[in-house]
Scaffold this motif. Structure first.
Motif, short mmCIF file in Angstrom:
data_model
loop_
_atom_site.label_atom_id
_atom_site.label_comp_id
_atom_site.label_asym_id
_atom_site.label_seq_id
_atom_site.Cartn_x
_atom_site.Cartn_y
_atom_site.Cartn_z
N UNK A 3 0.85 -1.19 0.00
CA UNK A 3 0.00 0.00 0.00
C UNK A 3 0.89 1.25 0.00
N UNK A 4 0.45 2.27 -0.72
CA UNK A 4 1.18 3.54 -0.85
C UNK A 4 2.42 3.43 -1.72
N UNK A 5 2.66 2.26 -2.30
CA UNK A 5 3.79 2.09 -3.22
C UNK A 5 3.33 2.50 -4.62
N UNK A 6 4.20 3.17 -5.34
CA UNK A 6 3.89 3.57 -6.71
C UNK A 6 3.46 2.35 -7.53
N UNK A 7 2.39 2.50 -8.31
CA UNK A 7 1.80 1.37 -9.04
C UNK A 7 2.82 0.74 -9.99
N UNK A 8 3.48 1.55 -10.80
CA UNK A 8 4.46 1.03 -11.76
C UNK A 8 5.63 0.36 -11.04
N UNK A 9 6.05 0.94 -9.93
CA UNK A 9 7.15 0.35 -9.15
C UNK A 9 6.79 -1.05 -8.68
N UNK A 10 5.60 -1.22 -8.11
CA UNK A 10 5.18 -2.52 -7.60
C UNK A 10 5.04 -3.54 -8.71
N UNK A 11 4.44 -3.12 -9.82
CA UNK A 11 4.23 -4.03 -10.96
C UNK A 11 5.57 -4.50 -11.53
N UNK A 12 6.52 -3.57 -11.69
CA UNK A 12 7.83 -3.94 -12.23
C UNK A 12 8.61 -4.83 -11.27
N UNK A 13 8.51 -4.54 -9.98
CA UNK A 13 9.24 -5.34 -8.99
C UNK A 13 8.71 -6.77 -8.92
N UNK A 14 7.39 -6.92 -9.05
CA UNK A 14 6.77 -8.25 -8.97
C UNK A 14 6.68 -8.93 -10.34
N UNK A 15 7.04 -8.17 -11.40
CA UNK A 15 6.97 -8.69 -12.76
C UNK A 15 5.57 -9.21 -13.10
N UNK A 16 4.56 -8.38 -12.80
CA UNK A 16 3.17 -8.74 -13.06
C UNK A 16 2.53 -7.66 -13.93
N UNK A 17 1.37 -7.97 -14.48
CA UNK A 17 0.67 -6.99 -15.32
C UNK A 17 -0.03 -5.94 -14.49
N UNK A 18 -0.49 -6.35 -13.31
CA UNK A 18 -1.25 -5.45 -12.42
C UNK A 18 -0.80 -5.67 -10.98
N UNK A 19 -1.12 -4.73 -10.09
CA UNK A 19 -0.79 -4.93 -8.68
C UNK A 19 -1.50 -6.15 -8.10
N UNK A 20 -0.82 -6.87 -7.25
CA UNK A 20 -1.38 -8.10 -6.66
C UNK A 20 -2.67 -7.83 -5.89
N UNK A 21 -2.76 -6.66 -5.25
CA UNK A 21 -3.96 -6.33 -4.46
C UNK A 21 -5.19 -6.27 -5.37
N UNK A 22 -5.03 -5.64 -6.53
CA UNK A 22 -6.15 -5.53 -7.48
C UNK A 22 -6.56 -6.91 -7.98
N UNK A 23 -5.61 -7.71 -8.39
CA UNK A 23 -5.92 -9.05 -8.91
C UNK A 23 -6.58 -9.93 -7.85
N UNK A 24 -5.99 -9.98 -6.67
CA UNK A 24 -6.48 -10.89 -5.63
C UNK A 24 -7.85 -10.47 -5.11
N UNK A 25 -8.03 -9.18 -4.88
CA UNK A 25 -9.32 -8.70 -4.35
C UNK A 25 -10.45 -8.90 -5.36
N UNK A 26 -10.19 -8.58 -6.62
CA UNK A 26 -11.23 -8.74 -7.64
C UNK A 26 -11.59 -10.20 -7.83
N UNK A 27 -10.61 -11.08 -7.82
CA UNK A 27 -10.90 -12.52 -7.94
C UNK A 27 -11.78 -12.99 -6.79
N UNK A 28 -11.47 -12.53 -5.59
CA UNK A 28 -12.23 -12.93 -4.41
C UNK A 28 -13.66 -12.37 -4.47
N UNK A 29 -13.79 -11.13 -4.88
CA UNK A 29 -15.12 -10.50 -4.97
C UNK A 29 -15.97 -11.21 -6.01
#
Length: 334
Positions: free
Chosen positions: A141-167
Motif C-alpha cells: 500500500x502507498x507504493x507507486x503502481x508502476x514500481x510494484x508491478x515492475x518489482x513483482x513482474x506482473x501486469x497489475x498490482x497483486x492487491x487488485x488481482x487478488x481482491x477482484x478474484x475474491x469478490x
C-alpha cells in the motif's frame, strides 16, 4: 656478421621487453586508481586491504554496467528513479560517473526502488531505467503502481488481482457492493497483511466472511496510490473528454487519453472496468449500476493535480462522468 637467426632473436627479445613495459604501465594505472598492486606481491597493511578490495569490486561493477547492451539496460516500460538523500557506510562510488562519493554524511542519493547509488548532481542525468527490486520495497500500500508491478513482474498490482478474484467468486450479487463499507479495523488488517505477506495474504471467506471488507481493502489501495490510476498528467485530458457532448468525439477523446496512461496504469484500469461492468450486470441483485459505481470510484481513481478548491469541487461531477463512460464503454475503449 650476425646471422639472420640472431636478428630474429634480438627482434623477439625487444618485442618482449616492450610488452613487459606496457603491462607495467597498465599496472601502475591501476595502482594509482585503486592504491593496490595486482599479481604476486607482499601483503599490504591489514587496515587497507578491505578498502582496496572493495574499491576494486566497485570499479569492476561499474565497468560491467557500462558494457551492458543498451537493450538490456532499458526496461519496458521506462520508470524514473525514486532518489532519496542517503548516508553511505564505507566508501562508495557513483554508479553514473564512476567518481568517488566524498563526505561523512549525505554523500549522495539512493534509489528507494532499485538501490542505484549516485551523486546528487548526477541524479538528473541518470536515464529512466529503474528496475525495482522487491528487496527495496517496504510495503504494498502507498507504493507507486508502476514500481510494484515492475518489482513483482506482473501486469497489475497483486492487491487488485487478488481482491477482484475474491469478490467475483462470492460477492457479485451482494447488495450494495462497494457502496457498503466494511469494518474499518478489518480493512486495516487486510492492508497490513498485504504489506507484510504480499501475495501470500489470505483474504478467503475463512479469513474474512464479510465481502465488504475486501471491497474496502481494494478501494483503500486505490486511494493510497501516490499517483492515481488515472495519472495527474492525463487528468485534464479525461476531464475535457467528459465535457464533450458529441458521442463519437467523446469516445475518440477518451481513447486518446487512455493511450497517454502509463502501461501499468492502463492495464489496471482496463481490468478494473471489466470487473465493474460485471458488477453492473448483476444490478438486480446488488442494486449497483454504472452511475452508482462511478460516484464511488470517480474520486478514487482520479484526483485533481494542484487545482484550487473551487475548481476541484467543480471537477467532481466530471470525475463521475469519466468513470461512468469507462464502465459503459469498456468493451469499446479497451
Amino acid at each position: 656478421m650476425p646471422s639472420k637467426e640472431s636478428y630474429e632473436t634480438l627482434k623477439e627479445e625487444k618485442s618482449l621487453v616492450q610488452k613487459a613495459k606496457r603491462e607495467a604501465n597498465q599496472e601502475d594505472i591501476l595502482v594509482a586508481a585503486l592504491g593496490m598492486r595486482m599479481g604476486p606481491q607482499k601483503p599490504p597493511a591489514t587496515f587497507w586491504q578491505p578498502l582496496k578490495l572493495f574499491a576494486y569490486s566497485q570499479l569492476t561493477s561499474l565497468v560491467r554496467r557500462a558494457t551492458l547492451k543498451e537493450g538490456d539496460r532499458t526496461p519496458k516500460p521506462e520508470k524514473v528513479h525514486n532518489f532519496k538523500v542517503h548516508t553511505f557506510r564505507g566508501p562508495h562510488w557513483c554508479e553514473h560517473c564512476a567518481s568517488f562519493m566524498w563526505g561523512l554524511m549525505a554523500q549522495g542519493v539512493k534509489c528507494a526502488d532499485c538501490g542505484l547509488n549516485v551523486h546528487k548532481q548526477c541524479s538528473p542525468l541518470v536515464p529512466n531505467d529503474c528496475k525495482p527490486d522487491l528487496r527495496h520495497i517496504r510495503k504494498v500500500y502507498s507504493c507507486d503502481l508502476t514500481t510494484l508491478v515492475n518489482a513483482c513482474n506482473t501486469a497489475r498490482p497483486m492487491v487488485v488481482d487478488m481482491c477482484i478474484r475474491e469478490i467475483e467468486s462470492r460477492g457479485l450479487k451482494s447488495e450494495g457492493l462497494y457502496r457498503i463499507s466494511g469494518f474499518s479495523d478489518s480493512v486495516e488488517e487486510v492492508k497490513t497483511a498485504f504489506d507484510k505477506d504480499g501475495e501470500k495474504t489470505d483474504i478467503s471467506v475463512n479469513a474474512y466472511e464479510d465481502i465488504n471488507i475486501i471491497t474496502g481493502a481494494l478501494k483503500l489501495y486505490l486511494r493510497d496510490l501516490p499517483v492515481p490510476v488515472i495519472s495527474y498528467d492525463t487528468y485534464p485530458r479525461f476531464i475535457e473528454a467528459a465535457k464533450l457532448t458529441d458521442a463519437e468525439k467523446k469516445l475518440q477523446a477518451f481513447s486518446e487519453a487512455l493511450s497517454l496512461l502509463p502501461p501499468s496504469h492502463c492495464e489496471t484500469l482496463k481490468y478494473l472496468m471489466a470487473h465493474l461492468k460485471r458488477v453492473t450486470q448483476n444490478e438486480k441483485s446488488n442494486l449497483m449500476n454504472a452511475e452508482n459505481l462511478a460516484i464511488i470510484f470517480g474520486p478514487t481513481l482520479m484526483r485533481a493535480p494542484n487545482l484550487d478548491a473551487i475548481t476541484a469541487l467543480n471537477d467532481i461531477r466530471y470525475q463521475r462522468q469519466v468513470v461512468e463512460v469507462l464502465i459503459k464503454n469498456e468493451d469499446v475503449l479497451f
